[in-house]
Design an enzyme around this catalytic site. Structure first.
Site, short mmCIF file in Angstrom:
data_model
loop_
_atom_site.label_atom_id
_atom_site.label_comp_id
_atom_site.label_asym_id
_atom_site.label_seq_id
_atom_site.Cartn_x
_atom_site.Cartn_y
_atom_site.Cartn_z
N CYS A 130 0.86 -1.19 0.00
CA CYS A 130 0.00 0.00 0.00
C CYS A 130 0.89 1.23 0.00
O CYS A 130 1.94 1.23 0.63
CB CYS A 130 -0.83 0.07 1.28
SG CYS A 130 -2.18 -1.08 1.38
N GLY A 243 1.47 -17.52 -5.64
CA GLY A 243 1.81 -17.00 -6.97
C GLY A 243 1.66 -18.04 -8.05
O GLY A 243 2.53 -18.90 -8.21
C1 LIG Z 1 -8.58 -9.67 -8.33
C2 LIG Z 1 -7.50 -9.75 -7.29
C3 LIG Z 1 -7.64 -9.04 -6.09
C4 LIG Z 1 -6.64 -9.10 -5.12
N1 LIG Z 1 -6.80 -8.41 -3.95
C5 LIG Z 1 -5.83 -8.51 -2.98
C6 LIG Z 1 -6.01 -7.84 -1.73
O1 LIG Z 1 -7.05 -7.21 -1.46
N2 LIG Z 1 -4.99 -7.90 -0.82
C7 LIG Z 1 -3.84 -8.62 -1.07
O2 LIG Z 1 -2.94 -8.66 -0.20
N3 LIG Z 1 -3.67 -9.29 -2.23
C8 LIG Z 1 -4.64 -9.24 -3.17
N4 LIG Z 1 -4.47 -9.93 -4.36
C9 LIG Z 1 -3.24 -10.72 -4.58
C10 LIG Z 1 -3.47 -12.23 -4.36
O3 LIG Z 1 -3.91 -12.49 -3.04
C11 LIG Z 1 -2.19 -13.06 -4.67
O4 LIG Z 1 -1.15 -12.64 -3.81
C12 LIG Z 1 -1.73 -12.88 -6.11
O5 LIG Z 1 -2.83 -12.81 -7.00
C13 LIG Z 1 -0.79 -13.98 -6.57
O6 LIG Z 1 -1.40 -15.26 -6.48
P1 LIG Z 1 -2.17 -15.98 -7.71
O7 LIG Z 1 -1.23 -15.97 -8.88
O8 LIG Z 1 -2.48 -17.37 -7.20
O9 LIG Z 1 -3.39 -15.18 -7.98
C14 LIG Z 1 -5.46 -9.89 -5.35
C15 LIG Z 1 -5.35 -10.59 -6.55
C16 LIG Z 1 -6.34 -10.55 -7.51
C17 LIG Z 1 -6.16 -11.34 -8.79
#
Ligand SMILES: Cc1cc2nc3c(=O)[nH]c(=O)nc-3n(C[C@H](O)[C@H](O)[C@H](O)COP(=O)(O)O)c2cc1C
Length: 304
Positions: A130, A243
């Site tokens: 943030c 990730g």
């Molecule tokens: C639509 C969306 C919203 C997300 N919102 C948050 C959030 O509010 N806070 C946070 O720490 N990470 C947020 N993330 C990050 C995910 O929690 C995660 O760390 C990231 O997408 C990587 O993992 P993945 O490849 O399995 O999606 C968000 C990701 C996506 C795709």
């Protein structure tokens, strides 16, 4: 099956190592029961102290093997979360951690104090990706002192487990990992999204209204495995790998690279059964190799 999949991570007892990542499972209320049986824990969508509208659409764009998002941390604020969601979480059979956000260390602390002790909230995951308004918008997660200050501000306000979610947009993730460990984190989560951009050549403008967004999905997995591994080597507290996980093999890469558990995010959008399938696949893998429990899986690589 007879593999013990339970595990304790940073003060939270999980029935299995696969959790729902913040922002990809909402507040958990939209997800059918069928998909919850294997959920180790859920991390709620990121919340600020006060309600936020987020960024205007378009907020997401598909990219090769991934997606960009710029939701802008839309959310109802702490009071609505306590009123509308926590009472539901209190009846569930898996823990819920709240992903907390702020514009200053003091605001993170205030939010923690508001949520601490509320039934249904099992712990906190601090999102340090943030902008720090007091430091001219520099990201907390890029600066070891700012990251430690936020962790301390939260730590002081709660005895519940405090996890810190690291950003990949840093020179040396080990430096940030050690700083937040020293400030009292119980576990680390590695990693949040990478900053990316995609241009619509017909419209001659970025595909996202915010211009840039967070890149997630399979496209980032090898980068994420590397960073989670680096973080795990830097600290003694557990690391949760995140990730691009969409299959059991992906999760196992993080576990063998030194992580204690994992979170699944974007894959849930593609396949609502992803968490259950990853959980079951890890169990089959362990069973096929004669492991009686997840804890028996070696979590280091030969040269470590
Ligand atoms: C639509 C969306 C919203 C997300 N919102 C948050 C959030 O509010 N806070 C946070 O720490 N990470 C947020 N993330 C990050 C995910 O929690 C995660 O760390 C990231 O997408 C990587 O993992 P993945 O490849 O399995 O999606 C968000 C990701 C996506 C795709």
């Amino acid at each position: 099956m007879i593999v013990d999949m339970s595990i304790a991570v940073g003060g939270v007892r999980l029935r299995g190592p696969v959790m729902a990542a913040s922002g990809t499972f909402g507040y958990g209320t939209e997800v059918p029961l069928l998909e919850r049986r294997a959920v180790g824990a859920m991390v709620s969508k990121g919340i600020f102290l006060r309600p936020r509208e987020g960024t205007p659409p378009p907020r997401i764009a598909e990219t090769p093997s991934g997606m960009l998002n710029a939701i802008g941390l839309q959310g109802p604020g702490a009071d609505a979360l306590v009123r509308d969601y926590a009472p539901k979480w209190a009846t569930w059979d898996f823990p819920v951690l709240v992903n907390i956000n702020g514009e200053s260390a003091a605001e993170y602390g205030e939010l923690t104090a508001r949520l601490d002790g509320v039934p249904g909230i099992a712990g906190f995951e601090i999102n340090i990706s943030c902008p720090n308004v007091e430091q001219g918008g520099l990201y907390f997660g890029n600066d070891p002192r700012a990251a430690a200050a936020v962790t301390e501000a939260v730590r002081r306000r709660t005895k519940l487990p405090v996890w810190v979610k690291l950003t990949p947009m840093v020179g040396d993730i080990g430096v940030i990992a050690r700083a937040v460990e020293g400030a009292g984190a119980d576990a680390l989560c590695a990693i949040n999204t990478f900053v990316g951009m995609s241009i619509d050549l017909n419209a001659y403008k970025p595909r996202l209204s915010f211009r840039t967004g967070g890149l997630s999905g399979p496209a980032i997995r090898p980068l994420a495995v590397h960073l989670a591994h680096q973080a795990a080597r830097a600290v003694r507290i557990p690391v949760v790998g995140i990730g691009g996980i969409s299959r059991a093999e992906d999760a196992l890469e993080f576990l063998v690279a030194g992580c204690s558990a994992v979170q699944v995010g974007t894959a849930t959008f593609v396949n609502p059964c992803a968490i259950a399938e990853v959980h079951d696949g890890i169990e089959s893998f362990l069973h096929a190799r004669g492991f009686k429990s997840l804890a028996d899986l070696p979590r280091h690589l030969p040269r470590d």
